[in-house]
Design a protein around this motif. Structure first.
Motif, PDB file in Angstrom:
ATOM      1  N   ASP A 165     116.132  14.928  58.250  1.00  0.00           N
ATOM      2  CA  ASP A 165     115.444  15.434  57.057  1.00  0.00           C
ATOM      3  C   ASP A 165     114.413  14.452  56.499  1.00  0.00           C
ATOM      4  N   GLN A 166     114.332  13.260  57.088  1.00  0.00           N
ATOM      5  CA  GLN A 166     113.330  12.287  56.649  1.00  0.00           C
ATOM      6  C   GLN A 166     112.019  12.399  57.428  1.00  0.00           C
ATOM      7  N   ALA A 167     111.966  13.300  58.399  1.00  0.00           N
ATOM      8  CA  ALA A 167     110.779  13.456  59.248  1.00  0.00           C
ATOM      9  C   ALA A 167     109.477  13.653  58.471  1.00  0.00           C
ATOM     10  N   PRO A 168     109.460  14.398  57.341  1.00  0.00           N
ATOM     11  CA  PRO A 168     108.199  14.583  56.613  1.00  0.00           C
ATOM     12  C   PRO A 168     107.549  13.283  56.152  1.00  0.00           C
ATOM     13  N   PHE A 169     108.332  12.214  55.990  1.00  0.00           N
ATOM     14  CA  PHE A 169     107.786  10.939  55.522  1.00  0.00           C
ATOM     15  C   PHE A 169     107.448   9.980  56.664  1.00  0.00           C
ATOM     16  N   LEU A 170     107.723  10.386  57.906  1.00  0.00           N
ATOM     17  CA  LEU A 170     107.617   9.467  59.041  1.00  0.00           C
ATOM     18  C   LEU A 170     106.345   9.654  59.867  1.00  0.00           C
ATOM     19  N   TYR A 171     105.476  10.576  59.477  1.00  0.00           N
ATOM     20  CA  TYR A 171     104.247  10.849  60.226  1.00  0.00           C
ATOM     21  C   TYR A 171     104.579  11.341  61.645  1.00  0.00           C
ATOM     22  N   LYS A 172     105.439  12.347  61.692  1.00  0.00           N
ATOM     23  CA  LYS A 172     105.833  12.958  62.959  1.00  0.00           C
ATOM     24  C   LYS A 172     104.642  13.641  63.616  1.00  0.00           C
ATOM     25  N   VAL A 173     104.464  13.384  64.897  1.00  0.00           N
ATOM     26  CA  VAL A 173     103.377  13.990  65.662  1.00  0.00           C
ATOM     27  C   VAL A 173     103.781  15.403  66.076  1.00  0.00           C
ATOM     28  N   PRO A 174     102.959  16.408  65.802  1.00  0.00           N
ATOM     29  CA  PRO A 174     103.299  17.788  66.180  1.00  0.00           C
ATOM     30  C   PRO A 174     103.522  17.931  67.684  1.00  0.00           C
ATOM     31  N   LEU A 175     104.424  18.808  68.080  1.00  0.00           N
ATOM     32  CA  LEU A 175     104.762  19.076  69.481  1.00  0.00           C
ATOM     33  C   LEU A 175     105.185  17.812  70.224  1.00  0.00           C
ATOM     34  N   SER A 176     105.771  16.878  69.515  1.00  0.00           N
ATOM     35  CA  SER A 176     106.229  15.623  70.111  1.00  0.00           C
ATOM     36  C   SER A 176     107.547  15.210  69.454  1.00  0.00           C
ATOM     37  N   VAL A 177     108.200  14.228  70.058  1.00  0.00           N
ATOM     38  CA  VAL A 177     109.462  13.726  69.509  1.00  0.00           C
ATOM     39  C   VAL A 177     109.280  12.339  68.906  1.00  0.00           C
ATOM     40  N   HIS A 178     108.037  11.922  68.663  1.00  0.00           N
ATOM     41  CA  HIS A 178     107.776  10.586  68.137  1.00  0.00           C
ATOM     42  C   HIS A 178     106.833  10.631  66.939  1.00  0.00           C
ATOM     43  N   THR A 179     106.712   9.505  66.269  1.00  0.00           N
ATOM     44  CA  THR A 179     105.784   9.381  65.140  1.00  0.00           C
ATOM     45  C   THR A 179     104.437   8.872  65.657  1.00  0.00           C
ATOM     46  N   VAL A 180     103.469   8.711  64.765  1.00  0.00           N
ATOM     47  CA  VAL A 180     102.156   8.206  65.184  1.00  0.00           C
ATOM     48  C   VAL A 180     102.311   6.803  65.770  1.00  0.00           C
ATOM     49  N   TYR A 181     101.390   6.459  66.657  1.00  0.00           N
ATOM     50  CA  TYR A 181     101.533   5.234  67.441  1.00  0.00           C
ATOM     51  C   TYR A 181     101.352   3.944  66.640  1.00  0.00           C
ATOM     52  N   ASN A 182     100.548   3.979  65.597  1.00  0.00           N
ATOM     53  CA  ASN A 182     100.117   2.721  64.982  1.00  0.00           C
ATOM     54  C   ASN A 182     100.916   2.322  63.737  1.00  0.00           C
ATOM     55  N   ILE A 183     102.137   2.824  63.588  1.00  0.00           N
ATOM     56  CA  ILE A 183     102.999   2.345  62.513  1.00  0.00           C
ATOM     57  C   ILE A 183     103.781   1.123  63.006  1.00  0.00           C
ATOM     58  N   ASP A 184     103.733   0.062  62.250  1.00  0.00           N
ATOM     59  CA  ASP A 184     104.479  -1.147  62.571  1.00  0.00           C
ATOM     60  C   ASP A 184     105.764  -1.144  61.739  1.00  0.00           C
ATOM     61  N   TYR A 185     106.882  -0.845  62.367  1.00  0.00           N
ATOM     62  CA  TYR A 185     108.151  -0.738  61.645  1.00  0.00           C
ATOM     63  C   TYR A 185     108.764  -2.096  61.329  1.00  0.00           C
ATOM     64  N   GLU A 186     108.127  -3.160  61.769  1.00  0.00           N
ATOM     65  CA  GLU A 186     108.577  -4.502  61.391  1.00  0.00           C
ATOM     66  C   GLU A 186     107.817  -4.998  60.165  1.00  0.00           C
ATOM     67  N   ASN A 187     106.559  -4.571  60.031  1.00  0.00           N
ATOM     68  CA  ASN A 187     105.742  -4.911  58.869  1.00  0.00           C
ATOM     69  C   ASN A 187     104.953  -3.668  58.448  1.00  0.00           C
ATOM     70  N   PRO A 188     105.614  -2.684  57.851  1.00  0.00           N
ATOM     71  CA  PRO A 188     104.951  -1.419  57.539  1.00  0.00           C
ATOM     72  C   PRO A 188     103.806  -1.576  56.546  1.00  0.00           C
ATOM     73  N   ASP A 189     102.718  -0.880  56.824  1.00  0.00           N
ATOM     74  CA  ASP A 189     101.529  -0.893  55.969  1.00  0.00           C
ATOM     75  C   ASP A 189     101.583   0.345  55.076  1.00  0.00           C
ATOM     76  N   TYR A 190     102.034   0.160  53.834  1.00  0.00           N
ATOM     77  CA  TYR A 190     102.206   1.297  52.937  1.00  0.00           C
ATOM     78  C   TYR A 190     100.887   1.783  52.345  1.00  0.00           C
ATOM     79  N   GLU A 191      99.853   0.999  52.445  1.00  0.00           N
ATOM     80  CA  GLU A 191      98.541   1.474  51.998  1.00  0.00           C
ATOM     81  C   GLU A 191      97.991   2.480  52.999  1.00  0.00           C
TER      82      GLU A 191
END
Length: 295
Positions: A165-191
């Protein structure tokens, strides 16, 4: 991201696991569960080196998949023993993905037993994953929607989990099982990715022999902190609605994406990335407006 500690135990009964974690679909870390195996001492890179060192394996790195190639095409290949020597001697982002034990190392199946936790395992595809000390796996969920029991061996690993249920906030890529490529989950850029700031999940640090229960459809990001490997034991979806969703993911969504990717290549990938951003921005606006009106 709002990351909380995960429930962690050294021991758990089947009844406790079923009632408090499996049925409510809640993750849990079971410390040292693999140490119960009779041949636990064989779960190391030395054993793999000795048994299948001359096998050639495909390797993947941290870079996004080339839109002009198949998504499952490895970046390079080498002998298993050379790969093990590499990740032991130098920092590396190279990893082995979905190494099916029954096909490549069936002898290893004798060295563990399926934990009796009350759910049925899909015994055809227990799978191994390997990574160097700089390897990470893009945030994703497993397409088969099975419940996973994920064991870690040798080096330490950081895992970040999010419920479906958190998928809406994760930038889920349509027709895929992953999020967008350029999110750094070690140092997330919230801007750049403001919706990600409101995603609620778990942060887990795994060590040699630990087991992590990941319920069906859970998003997970893996970061190898040291060279190591893992095994995933999965269940096959039995609930009718989950089975239907799995068949849709595997045979409709997956192949639709493959066809579009083959036809339009980078244009299709870029289009999906833009749509992912738009959808999460919309979810963020809805969340902020709802919570501001309730304040």
């Amino acid at each position: 991201m709002i990351l909380s500690p995960i429930d962690t135990v050294a021991h758990i009964s089947k009844e406790d696991f079923i009632e408090n974690y499996f049925k409510p679909q809640k993750p849990i870390l079971i410390k040292g569960l693999a140490r119960q195996w009779k041949d636990f001492d064989k779960w190391n890179l030395d054993y793999i080196y000795q048994k299948v060192g001359n096998q050639e394996v495909g390797l993947y790195d941290n870079k996004p998949a080339d839109p002009n190639k198949a998504t499952n095409e490895p970046v390079t290949k080498m002998r298993f023993k050379d790969y093990i020597n590499l990740i032991r001697s130098t920092p590396s982002d190279l990893r082995i993905f979905f190494y099916i034990i029954t096909d490549h190392l069936p002898e290893l199946l004798k060295n563990f037993s399926y934990p009796d936790l009350g759910f049925k395992y899909f015994k055809r595809i227990p799978t191994l994953f390997f990574g160097g000390s700089e390897a990470r796996v893009l945030m994703h969920y497993d397409i088969d929607l099975g419940d996973l029991l994920h064991f870690q061996f040798e080096g330490k690993k950081r895992v970040v989990l999010f419920a479906p249920d958190q998928a809406p906030f994760l930038y889920k890529v349509p027709l895929s099982v992953h999020t967008v490529y350029n999110i750094d989950y070690e140092n997330p850029d919230y801007e750049k990715f403001p919706a990600l700031k409101y995603a609620k999940g778990y942060e887990i640090f795994m060590e040699h022999g630990d087991a992590l229960f990941m319920p069906s459809g859970y998003w997970h990001f893996n970061r190898y902190l040291e060279a190591g490997f893992s095994i995933s034991l999965r269940s096959f979806p039995t609930h009718p609605s989950r089975l239907i969703n799995m068949l849709n993911e595997v045979f409709v969504i997956r192949y639709t994406d493959k066809i579009m990717r083959k036809l339009f290549k980078k244009k299709w990938v870029d289009h999906k990335q833009r749509n992912a951003f738009k959808k999460s921005q919309k979810a963020l606006q809805h969340y902020l407006s709802t919570h501001s009106s309730n304040a």
